[in-house]
Design an enzyme around this catalytic site. Structure first.
Site, PDB file in Angstrom:
ATOM      1  N   LYS A 114      78.158  25.586  55.017  1.00 54.17           N
ATOM      2  CA  LYS A 114      78.640  26.780  54.306  1.00 54.17           C
ATOM      3  C   LYS A 114      79.220  27.790  55.279  1.00 54.17           C
ATOM      4  O   LYS A 114      80.191  28.480  54.951  1.00 54.17           O
ATOM      5  CB  LYS A 114      77.505  27.407  53.494  1.00 54.17           C
ATOM      6  N   LYS A 196      79.603  15.879  48.191  1.00 59.03           N
ATOM      7  CA  LYS A 196      78.724  16.184  47.054  1.00 59.03           C
ATOM      8  C   LYS A 196      79.464  16.958  45.953  1.00 59.03           C
ATOM      9  O   LYS A 196      80.293  17.814  46.260  1.00 59.03           O
ATOM     10  CB  LYS A 196      77.578  17.037  47.618  1.00 59.03           C
ATOM     11  N   LYS A 199      79.265  23.130  42.577  1.00 56.18           N
ATOM     12  CA  LYS A 199      79.841  24.126  41.668  1.00 56.18           C
ATOM     13  C   LYS A 199      80.697  25.151  42.394  1.00 56.18           C
ATOM     14  O   LYS A 199      81.556  25.787  41.806  1.00 56.18           O
ATOM     15  CB  LYS A 199      78.772  24.806  40.813  1.00 56.18           C
TER      16      LYS A 199
HETATM   17  P1  TYM Z   1      71.700  24.771  43.817  1.00 58.18           P
HETATM   18  O1  TYM Z   1      71.972  25.877  42.867  1.00 58.18           O
HETATM   19  O2  TYM Z   1      72.738  24.476  44.848  1.00 58.18           O
HETATM   20  O3  TYM Z   1      71.425  23.449  43.023  1.00 58.18           O
HETATM   21  C1  TYM Z   1      70.454  23.406  41.977  1.00 58.18           C
HETATM   22  C2  TYM Z   1      69.791  22.051  41.942  1.00 58.18           C
HETATM   23  O4  TYM Z   1      70.780  21.035  41.726  1.00 58.18           O
HETATM   24  C3  TYM Z   1      70.682  20.050  42.739  1.00 58.18           C
HETATM   25  N1  TYM Z   1      72.052  19.562  43.020  1.00 58.18           N
HETATM   26  C4  TYM Z   1      72.443  18.294  42.890  1.00 58.18           C
HETATM   27  N2  TYM Z   1      71.784  17.172  42.537  1.00 58.18           N
HETATM   28  C5  TYM Z   1      72.486  16.016  42.498  1.00 58.18           C
HETATM   29  N3  TYM Z   1      73.802  15.939  42.816  1.00 58.18           N
HETATM   30  C6  TYM Z   1      74.507  17.026  43.193  1.00 58.18           C
HETATM   31  N4  TYM Z   1      75.796  16.934  43.487  1.00 58.18           N
HETATM   32  C7  TYM Z   1      73.822  18.272  43.244  1.00 58.18           C
HETATM   33  N5  TYM Z   1      74.199  19.543  43.554  1.00 58.18           N
HETATM   34  C8  TYM Z   1      73.099  20.306  43.423  1.00 58.18           C
HETATM   35  C9  TYM Z   1      70.097  20.767  43.950  1.00 58.18           C
HETATM   36  O5  TYM Z   1      69.488  19.872  44.846  1.00 58.18           O
HETATM   37  C10 TYM Z   1      69.103  21.702  43.280  1.00 58.18           C
HETATM   38  O6  TYM Z   1      67.891  21.031  43.000  1.00 58.18           O
HETATM   39  N6  TYM Z   1      68.544  26.682  47.160  1.00 58.18           N
HETATM   40  C11 TYM Z   1      68.618  26.092  45.850  1.00 58.18           C
HETATM   41  C12 TYM Z   1      68.044  26.989  44.771  1.00 58.18           C
HETATM   42  C13 TYM Z   1      66.665  27.439  45.058  1.00 58.18           C
HETATM   43  C14 TYM Z   1      65.483  26.663  44.922  1.00 58.18           C
HETATM   44  C15 TYM Z   1      64.437  27.537  45.316  1.00 58.18           C
HETATM   45  C16 TYM Z   1      65.221  25.365  44.517  1.00 58.18           C
HETATM   46  C17 TYM Z   1      66.324  28.666  45.504  1.00 58.18           C
HETATM   47  N7  TYM Z   1      64.975  28.739  45.669  1.00 58.18           N
HETATM   48  C18 TYM Z   1      63.088  27.106  45.313  1.00 58.18           C
HETATM   49  C19 TYM Z   1      63.888  24.931  44.507  1.00 58.18           C
HETATM   50  C20 TYM Z   1      62.855  25.804  44.910  1.00 58.18           C
HETATM   51  C21 TYM Z   1      70.078  25.831  45.526  1.00 58.18           C
HETATM   52  O7  TYM Z   1      70.961  26.431  46.089  1.00 58.18           O
HETATM   53  O8  TYM Z   1      70.295  24.980  44.515  1.00 58.18           O
END
Ligand code: TYM
Length: 331
Positions: A114, A196, A199
């Site tokens: 990032k 990957k 969004k």
């Molecule tokens: P975020 O918002 O990027 O993604 C949310 C969840 O979706 C999963 N994910 C995917 N799984 C499969 N294929 C993909 N292409 C894909 N893109 C995203 C991510 O692994 C995630 O589970 N830091 C985290 C949010 C967060 C969080 C937490 C999660 C903040 N605090 C505490 C768990 C526990 C994030 O940016 O997710």
């Protein structure tokens, strides 16, 4: 009673990757563990680690709450809240920074990826982001954290922070386990299957959004990059495009790769992609219908108010315990 916890960043509309890798599993675990507690939140503080338009962010937060519910999360055994409304997350994040090393954060691959994309300087919050994530989890004594594959490294760091804190100040935190599904934990971009599905990607053609018009979803799947062999076969190294589509297919139908290969033996990619488009559209149409029913309902704010109250109660207690152990203030 076990505690499951997870969050999603409101940096755009959640994607099919978020759904298959995370949201769908939240629902599955919730149905399988009716006596346990599920803590889910909108990780808005995480969103601002990269530049966000305030109006869009507000809308994305609301949409994400609607989507959590539209995907099937059940309010009965769930605490649902918005991260920034529970100030203990930031407070705990700060304390945990004092037990996290620079070197550990420098190794985070998400940070490196990032940071490279930032054109106007890198916010220091992007660097400390994984510590805030550790705070999110450790505040609630969560045992299980269902996430996609890209969060694995952050979870490992969370475990290290918890263990270090416990060693230094005495048993305080539960050391959490990530729950990462075998299939579908890393859905790839449809136009670039080596990247990957994300969004916040610049090019939306390879990314399916949960609130996107259904026809546009069909088109994106039909124009997904594949290869010239025209044999439906799972082989990530040599056929990353078709393998990714097979993963989506398998995740949504529960057919194994072998069963899919057999089903499409002697049949080209056209039929396979057409079928997959309908499978995805069926799944997303259900979510969109439910979303449209509930997005303007007062139930959303009721749930969020209740969630904020319950989350704050748990989080404040843990934070006080931590302040006391560390020797802060007059606890
Ligand atoms: P975020 O918002 O990027 O993604 C949310 C969840 O979706 C999963 N994910 C995917 N799984 C499969 N294929 C993909 N292409 C894909 N893109 C995203 C991510 O692994 C995630 O589970 N830091 C985290 C949010 C967060 C969080 C937490 C999660 C903040 N605090 C505490 C768990 C526990 C994030 O940016 O997710």
């Amino acid at each position: 009673m076990a505690i499951f916890l997870s969050g999603v960043k409101p940096t755009g509309i959640p994607t099919l990757g978020n759904y298959i890798g995370a949201l769908r599993n939240f629902v599955k675990f919730q149905n399988e563990h009716k006596d346990d507690l599920f803590v889910f939140f909108v990780a808005d503080l995480h969103a601002i680690t990269t530049p966000q338009d305030p109006k869009e962010l507000k809308q994305n937060i609301r949409n994400l709450v609607g989507l959590y519910l539209a995907c099937g999360l059940n309010p009965d055994n769930m605490i649902l809240f918005i991260q920034s409304e529970v100030s203990e997350h930031s407070e705990m994040g700060y304390v945990l920074q004092s037990v996290t090393y620079m070197g550990e954060l420098e190794r985070m691959t998400q940070y490196k990826d990032k940071a490279q994309k930032q054109t106007e300087g890198i916010a220091s919050a992007l660097f400390t982001y994984p510590v805030l994530m550790a705070a999110d989890i450790l505040l609630y004594d969560a045992e299980y954290v269902p996430v996609g594959d890209d969060q694995k490294q952050h979870l490992e760091l969370t475990r290290d922070i918890a263990i270090r804190f416990n060693n230094r100040y005495g048993e305080t935190f539960v050391v959490p386990e990530p729950l990462i599904a075998k299939t579908g934990s890393r859905i790839m971009d449809l136009q670039n299957p080596n990247k990957k599905m994300d969004k916040s990607a610049d090019n939306n053609k390879g990314c399916i959004f949960l609130l996107e018009p259904l026809d546009s979803i069909r088109k994106k799947i039909k124009s997904a990059v594949t290869d010239s062999e025209s044999i439906v076969r799972y082989d990530v190294e040599n056929k990353p495009g078709i393998s990714n589509l097979m993963t989506i297919y398998s995740s949504l139908t529960n057919l194994t790769y072998q069963e899919i290969e057999e089903k499409y033996r002697g049949i080209g990619y056209g039929q396979f992609k057409g079928d997959l488009a309908e499978i995805v559209v069926d799944e997303i149409a259900k979510i969109q219908n439910k979303f449209n029913e509930i997005i303007n309902s007062p139930l959303l704010d009721q749930l969020l108010d209740e969630g904020r109250q319950k989350a704050s109660q748990i989080a404040r207690k843990k934070l006080c315990e931590v302040y006391k152990k560390v020797g802060l203030g007059r606890f």
